[in-house]
Write an enzyme that holds these catalytic residues in place. Structure first.
Site, PDB file in Angstrom:
ATOM      1  N   ASP A  78       0.818  -1.211   0.000  1.00  0.00           N
ATOM      2  CA  ASP A  78       0.000   0.000   0.000  1.00  0.00           C
ATOM      3  C   ASP A  78       0.851   1.261   0.000  1.00  0.00           C
ATOM      4  O   ASP A  78       1.365   1.662   1.049  1.00  0.00           O
ATOM      5  CB  ASP A  78      -0.915  -0.020   1.228  1.00  0.00           C
ATOM      6  N   ASP A 273      -1.910   5.324  -5.698  1.00  0.00           N
ATOM      7  CA  ASP A 273      -2.183   4.505  -4.522  1.00  0.00           C
ATOM      8  C   ASP A 273      -2.343   3.030  -4.862  1.00  0.00           C
ATOM      9  O   ASP A 273      -3.401   2.603  -5.329  1.00  0.00           O
ATOM     10  CB  ASP A 273      -3.453   5.028  -3.844  1.00  0.00           C
TER      11      ASP A 273
END
Ligand SMILES: *[C@@H]1O[C@H](CO)[C@@H](O)[C@H](O)[C@H]1NC(C)=O
Ligand SMILES: *[C@@H]1O[C@H](CO)[C@@H](O)[C@H](O)[C@H]1NC(C)=O
Length: 420
Positions: A78, A273
């Site tokens: 992440d 992201d």
């Protein structure tokens, strides 16, 4: 059906870290903390294979090896958050189903005064118990993890062939609330630029340059890397990381290009992201794009498939579609254009595969979603779907975000640097 596809986990945004919440959910550890530094000065890289896909699985994941002896864990890479944590048998209050037995923490607690603890809690750093560092992360999809920071060792193969066991600080998460896009994994690999990010931890021990990148294959899998000797810098298109928005990997404001033409959809604050499977545009831009896409479809033998709930917008043709090639005459490529300096622009190309997918029912669905609807406010997120078959590189030393088309199926051969 819908559950897994809709949002991927974990774009840690606006919400940030919430420390004040839920004192009653916290645990106490009475063990004595200790800390130490690994004193290694090799300069190299780390390459980790990735597994998973955007559809139908809905996420990519990597394996990390933590503990003594090292045990494997599957984690969500992440770039939208800074903390690595594992579901933890501390014992666990609320844990979700995981592929491996929960992490058993050692006694090496991170004290509250530790700089890593302070950096997680920027702003209001209270130490109720000086001997431990409580944390709580909340993700944009509403999921969260609460726990305590632990020092442990991670088994890592460097690309030089050397195997090392650096000390890392990770979260022992003993109370997880799954979000709607819940993924059956052991935890999250925090690749954000904060001090607690795994890349800055390895960098501060002199092991790698402060650079992280990923390559998601549209055929599933791919690889993740830390350090900078995995790619040829001459083949990378790059743009500066935003000075206005320092919290996440953002190139600043961008403009949507559709079919090679400017759309007037601009001044969009963009974030890269990897914790998000899909791409999100804020409401106005989303509606603008929908208008352009549907206008293009009018009069063509393709109509909205209201019964297909794979994603909010799907279309069916006369016959089921088998691949994106079957719809190439109905849609146009997209791009995001960023300003990368005085009068220079950089373009992030999004081919049809980067924003459309073929559902199991043979319809074509739009992989760009309404960010305003999920609470992303003015943020626009480039998610995994749009980063497939590209190497995306976040260089925290040069403060740039770069990308290049790549074959993500084979992990890089470091000696040849053979990338397309
Ligand atoms: C390191 O490399 C060895 C040999 O290639 C491999 O068997 C092992 O699984 C790797 N370990 C990690 C932690 O990646
Ligand atoms: C996007 O979300 C906002 C906020 O929920 C909503 O007002 C708007 O109608 C949505 N747009 C579309 C096209 O779904």
């Amino acid at each position: 059906m819908k559950a897994r596809v809709i949002l991927a986990l974990s774009f840690l945004l606006i919400l940030g870290i919430n420390v004040s919440a839920s004192d009653d959910r916290r645990k106490r550890w009475w063990d004595w903390p200790s800390s130490s530094k690994a004193g290694n000065s090799i300069c190299s890289s780390v390459v980790l294979p990735l597994y998973g896909n955007v559809y139908p699985q809905g996420f990519y994941y990597a394996q990390i090896n933590i503990g003594h002896p090292p045990r494997p864990y599957f984690v969500d890479p992440d770039t939208g958050s800074d903390l690595t944590w594992l579901q933890c048998d501390a014992p666990c209050v609320h844990c979700t189903q995981a592929p491996h037995p929960y992490y058993r923490p050692n006694n090496d607690l991170v004290p509250c005064k530790d700089p890593l603890c302070a950096s997680l809690h920027a702003g209001d750093h209270r130490c109720d118990d000086p001997g431990q560092c409580d944390y709580e992360v909340e993700y944009a999809d509403g999921g969260s993890s609460l726990g305590v920071l632990i020092n442990d060792v991670s088994l890592v193969n460097l690309t030089t062939g050397v195997r090392i066991t650096p000390r890392v600080t990770i979260g022992c998460g003993y109370d997880q609330i799954p979000g709607p896009s819940y993924q059956p994994l052991d935890g999250v690999l925090g690749l954000g630029k904060g001090k607690t990010g795994i890349v800055s931890q390895l960098h501060s021990q002199g092991l790698i340059r402060n650079v992280v990148g990923h390559c998601f294959s549209s055929r599933g899998g791919g690889f993740l890397f830390f350090g900078d000797d995995v790619y040829d810098p001459l083949r990378i298109v790059s743009t500066p990381m935003s000075r206005d928005y320092r919290k996440h990997y953002s190139p600043g404001y961008g403009e949507v290009i559709y079919g090679g033409k400017q759309t007037g959809l601009k001044n969009l604050l963009v974030i890269f992201d990897s914790g998000s499977s899909f791409t999100y545009l804020s409401s106005q831009a989303y509606e603008g794009l929908l208008y352009l896409v549907t206008k293009e479809l009018s009069g063509k033998p393709i109509k909205e498939a209201l019964d297909d709930k794979t994603l909010p917008f799907c279309w069916k043709g006369r016959k089921p579609f088998r691949s994106i090639k079957d719809v190439s005459k109905y849609f146009k490529p997209l791009a995001l254009r960023f300003s990368s300096g005085w009068r220079s622009k950089t373009q992030f190309e999004i081919p049809l595969e980067g924003y459309l997918l073929i559902s199991s029912r043979g319809n074509v669905c739009l992989g760009i979603l309404n960010g305003t609807e999920v609470g992303l406010q003015n943020f626009n997120i480039i998610g995994d779907i749009s980063m497939q078959d590209k190497m995306v590189i976040y260089d925290n030393e040069k403060q740039t975000i770069g990308w290049t088309t790549a074959n993500c199926d084979r992990p890089p051969k470091l000696d040849t640097r053979a990338f397309d």
